[in-house]
Design an enzyme around this catalytic site. Sequence first.
Site, PDB file in Angstrom:
ATOM      1  N   HIS A 157       0.828  -1.218   0.000  1.00  0.00           N
ATOM      2  CA  HIS A 157       0.000   0.000   0.000  1.00  0.00           C
ATOM      3  C   HIS A 157       0.862   1.269   0.000  1.00  0.00           C
ATOM      4  O   HIS A 157       0.411   2.321   0.428  1.00  0.00           O
ATOM      5  CB  HIS A 157      -0.951   0.045   1.202  1.00  0.00           C
ATOM      6  N   SER A 278      15.802  22.202 -14.678  1.00  0.00           N
ATOM      7  CA  SER A 278      14.630  23.001 -14.999  1.00  0.00           C
ATOM      8  C   SER A 278      15.110  24.346 -15.507  1.00  0.00           C
ATOM      9  O   SER A 278      16.129  24.868 -15.047  1.00  0.00           O
ATOM     10  CB  SER A 278      13.777  23.185 -13.745  1.00  0.00           C
ATOM     11  N   LYS A 284      16.396  21.978  -9.377  1.00  0.00           N
ATOM     12  CA  LYS A 284      15.778  20.732  -9.822  1.00  0.00           C
ATOM     13  C   LYS A 284      16.767  19.760 -10.480  1.00  0.00           C
ATOM     14  O   LYS A 284      17.664  20.152 -11.206  1.00  0.00           O
ATOM     15  CB  LYS A 284      14.660  21.040 -10.851  1.00  0.00           C
ATOM     16  N   GLU A 291      10.840   8.899 -16.235  1.00  0.00           N
ATOM     17  CA  GLU A 291       9.472   9.328 -16.555  1.00  0.00           C
ATOM     18  C   GLU A 291       9.081   8.905 -17.965  1.00  0.00           C
ATOM     19  O   GLU A 291       7.944   8.497 -18.215  1.00  0.00           O
ATOM     20  CB  GLU A 291       9.356  10.854 -16.424  1.00  0.00           C
TER      21      GLU A 291
END
Length: 461
Positions: A157, A278, A284, A291
Amino acid sequence: MSNKMWGGRFSTAPAAIMEEINASIEFDKRLGPQDVRGSLAHVDMLVATGIVADADGAAIADGLRAIAADIDAGRFTVSRALEDIHMNVEAELAQRIGPAAGRLHTARSRNDQVATDMRLWVRDTVDALDAQLAALQRALAGRALEFAAAVMPGFTHLQSAQPVTLGHHLLAYVEMFGRDRGRLADARRRMNECPLGAAALAGTSFPIDRARTAAALGFDRPTANSLDSVSDRDFALETLAAASICAVHLSRFAEEIVLWATPQFGFVRLSDAFSTGSSIMPQKRNPDAAELVRGKAGRVVGALTALLIVMKGLPLTYSKDMQEDKEGTFDALHTLSLCLAAMTGMVDDLTPDLDAMRRAAGSGYATATDLADWLVRALGLPFREAHHVTGRLVGLAAEARIGLEDLTLAQMQTVEPRITAAVFEVLGVDRSVESRTSHGGTAPVNVTREARRWLAALAPA
Ligand code: ARG
């Protein structure tokens, strides 16, 4: 002018839009090498069976080999008016050797030709994917050996459940990719029958030797039913299904990398080679490759879905709808190959933060099960009662905002008076993982043994 190949009964050329929707050459040109291989096997058989004279056969084979060399060198130019790769190759052959080229298409149709070309292409691609999957497994098993004893939280979970080792987690993916290879190998075995010689759909009256062409192209045998041969695309569907499952495995792992690389988790760091910045937020470090592996799984699954839907309403045998098998199959298998390479790169690249993982493994009362097991073993409590006692101890610790191991013996004895100091031995995360020696369990001895077993099995011959 009507079509050179099939224009006998036509007096005018197709409408421009007809040509545009009909032509597949822009995408099926990549079947050029497979198309020539198929034609070479076919003409060799036509000569061997006496259907085509030696001299014509030799001229055709020489012409085809010259075309293959041009395809390899990127010198082969194609024309949309000639629709597809099969007619482009044949027209080029006629340009080069003259009328003898017209004998190549004896006892054959584009229907069995395209089915053969696609099987050859998918089969070649499956072999390449298998090698890439083995390389990914090797990378994972290598890192698993390195981190056989590195403790991290195991989740259910997405809540801390029990401590495990990073090596064990990585080996879970080695197992999944092993099954993916098995599924691709199954698909390969079933697809490895040769449709060439089924002709348009009914077979042919020429005395062809289908076993000869099948063997020449590396197939196990010719397909048994001519109708099935030209209408089936389940070899592509099955490969796309196996590819989709593999892409989903990659996507789940990619998602974990994304999660682990956040400052909040801080479990792993990807080097500059696998991170992007970024344009506005200087702090970042984005895990774009992970991704994209996650995102591209959508394309692979999409190709499977699209082809299933293309096929579902088609009566036997060939319908032009089936030309739609190509772009999705090419794109999906190319995409999977890209994702496998990117994932292998990330596995080699990532640096785990072992302290952060260990700290997280100890938080969230992840050794509560070890405590309950100890109550069963040391005090003879039934597990359900041990579970209850442990729950109360966790409640006590949570109220005091401390770990289970920070409770004093006296505090523990307020819940269960028979607890002794020996309990503290099982509350550490290392003891927890070390004790999980059951078959398939996370104990470092198991992980080391399994990683070595995989590395030996995966060693290039
Ligand atoms: N380009 C076609 C395809 O990919 C080749 C087969 C054409 N056959 C036909 N009967 N028109 O499906």
